[in-house]
Design a protein around this motif. Structure first.
Motif, PDB file in Angstrom:
ATOM      1  N   PRO A   1      -6.277  68.092 125.430  1.00  0.00           N
ATOM      2  CA  PRO A   1      -7.308  67.603 126.344  1.00  0.00           C
ATOM      3  C   PRO A   1      -7.570  68.567 127.492  1.00  0.00           C
ATOM      4  O   PRO A   1      -6.700  69.344 127.894  1.00  0.00           O
ATOM      5  CB  PRO A   1      -6.710  66.298 126.867  1.00  0.00           C
ATOM      6  N   ASP A   2      -8.789  68.490 128.025  1.00  0.00           N
ATOM      7  CA  ASP A   2      -9.075  69.146 129.291  1.00  0.00           C
ATOM      8  C   ASP A   2      -8.467  68.313 130.421  1.00  0.00           C
ATOM      9  O   ASP A   2      -8.287  67.099 130.289  1.00  0.00           O
ATOM     10  CB  ASP A   2     -10.584  69.270 129.512  1.00  0.00           C
ATOM     11  N   VAL A   3      -8.150  68.979 131.520  1.00  0.00           N
ATOM     12  CA  VAL A   3      -7.528  68.299 132.651  1.00  0.00           C
ATOM     13  C   VAL A   3      -8.425  68.411 133.877  1.00  0.00           C
ATOM     14  O   VAL A   3      -8.881  69.515 134.220  1.00  0.00           O
ATOM     15  CB  VAL A   3      -6.129  68.887 132.965  1.00  0.00           C
ATOM     16  N   MET A   4      -8.688  67.284 134.523  1.00  0.00           N
ATOM     17  CA  MET A   4      -9.458  67.260 135.764  1.00  0.00           C
ATOM     18  C   MET A   4      -8.633  66.543 136.824  1.00  0.00           C
ATOM     19  O   MET A   4      -8.090  65.465 136.573  1.00  0.00           O
ATOM     20  CB  MET A   4     -10.801  66.568 135.573  1.00  0.00           C
ATOM     21  N   ILE A   5      -8.536  67.145 138.011  1.00  0.00           N
ATOM     22  CA  ILE A   5      -7.742  66.578 139.101  1.00  0.00           C
ATOM     23  C   ILE A   5      -8.598  66.518 140.361  1.00  0.00           C
ATOM     24  O   ILE A   5      -9.270  67.505 140.720  1.00  0.00           O
ATOM     25  CB  ILE A   5      -6.466  67.417 139.361  1.00  0.00           C
ATOM     26  N   LEU A   6      -8.576  65.378 141.027  1.00  0.00           N
ATOM     27  CA  LEU A   6      -9.220  65.194 142.323  1.00  0.00           C
ATOM     28  C   LEU A   6      -8.133  64.848 143.329  1.00  0.00           C
ATOM     29  O   LEU A   6      -7.302  63.951 143.068  1.00  0.00           O
ATOM     30  CB  LEU A   6     -10.257  64.080 142.271  1.00  0.00           C
ATOM     31  N   ALA A   7      -8.106  65.530 144.462  1.00  0.00           N
ATOM     32  CA  ALA A   7      -7.065  65.274 145.462  1.00  0.00           C
ATOM     33  C   ALA A   7      -7.625  65.458 146.864  1.00  0.00           C
ATOM     34  O   ALA A   7      -8.582  66.229 147.075  1.00  0.00           O
ATOM     35  CB  ALA A   7      -5.870  66.207 145.250  1.00  0.00           C
TER      36      ALA A   7
ATOM     37  N   ARG B   1      -5.578  62.151 138.316  1.00  0.00           N
ATOM     38  CA  ARG B   1      -5.517  63.148 137.246  1.00  0.00           C
ATOM     39  C   ARG B   1      -6.116  62.538 135.981  1.00  0.00           C
ATOM     40  O   ARG B   1      -5.719  61.444 135.560  1.00  0.00           O
ATOM     41  CB  ARG B   1      -4.073  63.579 136.987  1.00  0.00           C
ATOM     42  N   TYR B   2      -7.074  63.252 135.390  1.00  0.00           N
ATOM     43  CA  TYR B   2      -7.745  62.788 134.183  1.00  0.00           C
ATOM     44  C   TYR B   2      -7.459  63.765 133.044  1.00  0.00           C
ATOM     45  O   TYR B   2      -7.469  64.990 133.244  1.00  0.00           O
ATOM     46  CB  TYR B   2      -9.260  62.705 134.387  1.00  0.00           C
ATOM     47  N   GLU B   3      -7.212  63.212 131.882  1.00  0.00           N
ATOM     48  CA  GLU B   3      -7.153  64.006 130.654  1.00  0.00           C
ATOM     49  C   GLU B   3      -8.360  63.626 129.810  1.00  0.00           C
ATOM     50  O   GLU B   3      -8.514  62.467 129.421  1.00  0.00           O
ATOM     51  CB  GLU B   3      -5.856  63.752 129.894  1.00  0.00           C
ATOM     52  N   ILE B   4      -9.222  64.617 129.539  1.00  0.00           N
ATOM     53  CA  ILE B   4     -10.493  64.372 128.875  1.00  0.00           C
ATOM     54  C   ILE B   4     -10.494  65.087 127.533  1.00  0.00           C
ATOM     55  O   ILE B   4     -10.154  66.272 127.446  1.00  0.00           O
ATOM     56  CB  ILE B   4     -11.661  64.879 129.740  1.00  0.00           C
ATOM     57  N   PHE B   5     -10.894  64.372 126.485  1.00  0.00           N
ATOM     58  CA  PHE B   5     -11.013  64.970 125.157  1.00  0.00           C
ATOM     59  C   PHE B   5     -12.492  65.274 124.907  1.00  0.00           C
ATOM     60  O   PHE B   5     -13.281  64.348 124.695  1.00  0.00           O
ATOM     61  CB  PHE B   5     -10.464  64.021 124.093  1.00  0.00           C
ATOM     62  N   PRO B   6     -12.898  66.553 124.969  1.00  0.00           N
ATOM     63  CA  PRO B   6     -14.324  66.894 124.839  1.00  0.00           C
ATOM     64  C   PRO B   6     -14.904  66.391 123.514  1.00  0.00           C
ATOM     65  O   PRO B   6     -14.257  66.456 122.462  1.00  0.00           O
ATOM     66  CB  PRO B   6     -14.318  68.429 124.887  1.00  0.00           C
ATOM     67  N   GLY B   7     -16.126  65.878 123.598  1.00  0.00           N
ATOM     68  CA  GLY B   7     -16.824  65.383 122.407  1.00  0.00           C
ATOM     69  C   GLY B   7     -16.482  63.968 122.016  1.00  0.00           C
ATOM     70  O   GLY B   7     -17.014  63.454 121.033  1.00  0.00           O
ATOM     71  N   THR B   8     -15.581  63.336 122.763  1.00  0.00           N
ATOM     72  CA  THR B   8     -15.198  61.951 122.468  1.00  0.00           C
ATOM     73  C   THR B   8     -15.191  61.152 123.772  1.00  0.00           C
ATOM     74  O   THR B   8     -15.056  61.714 124.860  1.00  0.00           O
ATOM     75  CB  THR B   8     -13.794  61.884 121.834  1.00  0.00           C
ATOM     76  N   PRO B   9     -15.303  59.825 123.678  1.00  0.00           N
ATOM     77  CA  PRO B   9     -15.239  58.993 124.904  1.00  0.00           C
ATOM     78  C   PRO B   9     -13.816  58.749 125.373  1.00  0.00           C
ATOM     79  O   PRO B   9     -13.596  58.060 126.371  1.00  0.00           O
ATOM     80  CB  PRO B   9     -15.909  57.684 124.456  1.00  0.00           C
ATOM     81  N   LYS B  10     -12.841  59.309 124.684  1.00  0.00           N
ATOM     82  CA  LYS B  10     -11.437  59.054 124.993  1.00  0.00           C
ATOM     83  C   LYS B  10     -10.998  59.849 126.224  1.00  0.00           C
ATOM     84  O   LYS B  10     -11.292  61.040 126.341  1.00  0.00           O
ATOM     85  CB  LYS B  10     -10.577  59.440 123.787  1.00  0.00           C
ATOM     86  N   TYR B  11     -10.294  59.214 127.126  1.00  0.00           N
ATOM     87  CA  TYR B  11      -9.722  59.883 128.285  1.00  0.00           C
ATOM     88  C   TYR B  11      -8.585  59.031 128.844  1.00  0.00           C
ATOM     89  O   TYR B  11      -8.467  57.841 128.559  1.00  0.00           O
ATOM     90  CB  TYR B  11     -10.780  60.138 129.367  1.00  0.00           C
ATOM     91  N   THR B  12      -7.739  59.650 129.637  1.00  0.00           N
ATOM     92  CA  THR B  12      -6.662  58.933 130.325  1.00  0.00           C
ATOM     93  C   THR B  12      -6.754  59.212 131.814  1.00  0.00           C
ATOM     94  O   THR B  12      -7.237  60.269 132.227  1.00  0.00           O
ATOM     95  CB  THR B  12      -5.274  59.366 129.798  1.00  0.00           C
TER      96      THR B  12
END
Length: 367
Positions: A184-190, A214-225
């Protein structure tokens, strides 16, 4: 002598203009490359012109002989087109005598080229390596600027504000693209971030993030954590591919080259520095021989073919450097190539006298 001062002035001024133009073209392309690296966040924009200054002597070692040869060709070509050569010949001054008048000036160019190749170029490469190792190859938070998105390798970073010591940041946005498929791609906001200095570890930037998500994003899918944190330590590995390439041998001082001259690679570099400056003398010989044109032809008629011949000399010397580095040739292959081109230039300069004799010999054989 008036003729010598006139020729020297014309050749030096023309050569300097050509050298400046060639330098602008070659360094312009390299500067664009460095600007692109700075825009990607892989290079500090503040050291761009220092890098260009340190690399300039290296470029001049190739530009100077070529610019000097073109300057000679243009000056001698103009003498023919403007009938000045005819007047000089009528006064008892041949083109060979003009060449002899230019020998002192040519030796000055040889000395300048020698100083560049033997000392200045290698010094510039050493300074370039030191500068890039200390500052240029930086990633991540090293290059953060307030309210600007900075991309560095797989990272994209944004900070709303930055302290003067560059250790405290606020309103952080961090995005890391996955380096492997399926990850997954990782996105962090702080809200805040503080840089942490770890001794004996220059391979990464370490920061402590406070109050964020902290977000884990799977490109091309709606799935994320998604995960919230009060404190989170982030480690950014430096971009190992963002390194400048520079030969260690080319940066060595001449004293070290001489001490290790038994090594083929070192021997090839030593021969390159010692013998290539004498290409200036070959430039004078070839220019005198190849610049002859009639007024109707124009002085640019033989410039391109002559340029190809002189360029072949540089290519031949580079080929010798490669062969010597592999142990296939000795260092004395350099002067042999220079002597071969000097002999060829002497034959070209005598073509008017040799051509009728050869023609008579051919007719005599046929009869």
């Amino acid at each position: 002598m008036i003729i010598r001062r006139y020729l020297v002035k014309q050749v030096v001024s023309t050569s300097l203009v050509v050298i400046a133009l060639l330098t602008l073209i070659m360094m312009g392309g390299r500067l664009i490359k460095y600007f692109g690296m700075a825009a990607q966040g892989r290079l500090d924009a503040g050291i761009l012109f220092s890098i260009i200054g340190y690399r300039l002597p290296e470029f001049l070692t190739l530009i100077l002989p070529l610019g000097f040869f073109i300057g000679l060709m243009l000056v001698f070509g103009r003498l023919y087109v403007d009938h000045e050569m005819a007047v000089l010949n009528g006064s008892g001054v041949s083109r060979h005598k003009l060449a002899r008048l230019l020998i002192p000036m040519t030796l000055v160019f040889v000395v300048v080229q020698g100083v560049l190749m033997i000392w200045v170029s290698s010094w510039g490469l050493r300074q370039f390596d030191a500068l890039t190792n200390e500052q240029a190859v930086r990633t991540g938070f090293d290059l953060v600027r307030p309210k600007e998105f900075i991309s560095s390798g797989p990272y994209t970073i944004y900070a709303g504000s930055l302290s003067e010591d560059r250790k405290n940041l606020k309103d952080i946005f961090f995005y890391q693209r996955a380096t492997k498929e399926g990850k997954p791609d990782v996105m962090i906001l702080a809200q805040e971030a503080t840089r942490v200095e770890i001794k004996d570890d220059n391979s990464a930037n370490v920061v402590d993030l406070v109050q964020g998500r902290r977000y884990e994003i799977f490109p091309g899918t709606p799935k994320y954590t998604q995960a919230e944190f009060q404190s989170y330590r982030l480690r950014l590995e430096n971009d190992k591919e963002a390194k400048f390439e520079s030969s260690d041998v080319e940066a060595l001082p001449i004293s070290q080259l001489w001490e290790n001259r038994q090594d083929p690679v070192v021997s090839s570099e030593l021969g390159w520095r010692l013998f290539v400056p004498f290409a200036m003398i070959i430039a004078l010989i070839l220019a005198v021989a190849l610049s002859e044109v009639s007024p109707r032809q124009g002085r640019y008629l033989k410039l391109f073919p002559a340029l190809l011949i002189f360029a072949s000399l540089i290519v031949a010397l580079m080929a010798v450097k490669t062969r010597v580095s592999k142990g296939e040739m000795g260092i004395f292959a350099y002067p042999l190539v220079l002597m071969a081109y000097a002999i060829a230039g002497a034959l070209f300069s005598r073509k008017q006298k040799l051509a009728p004799k050869i023609k008579k010999q051919i007719q005599r054989v046929r009869s």
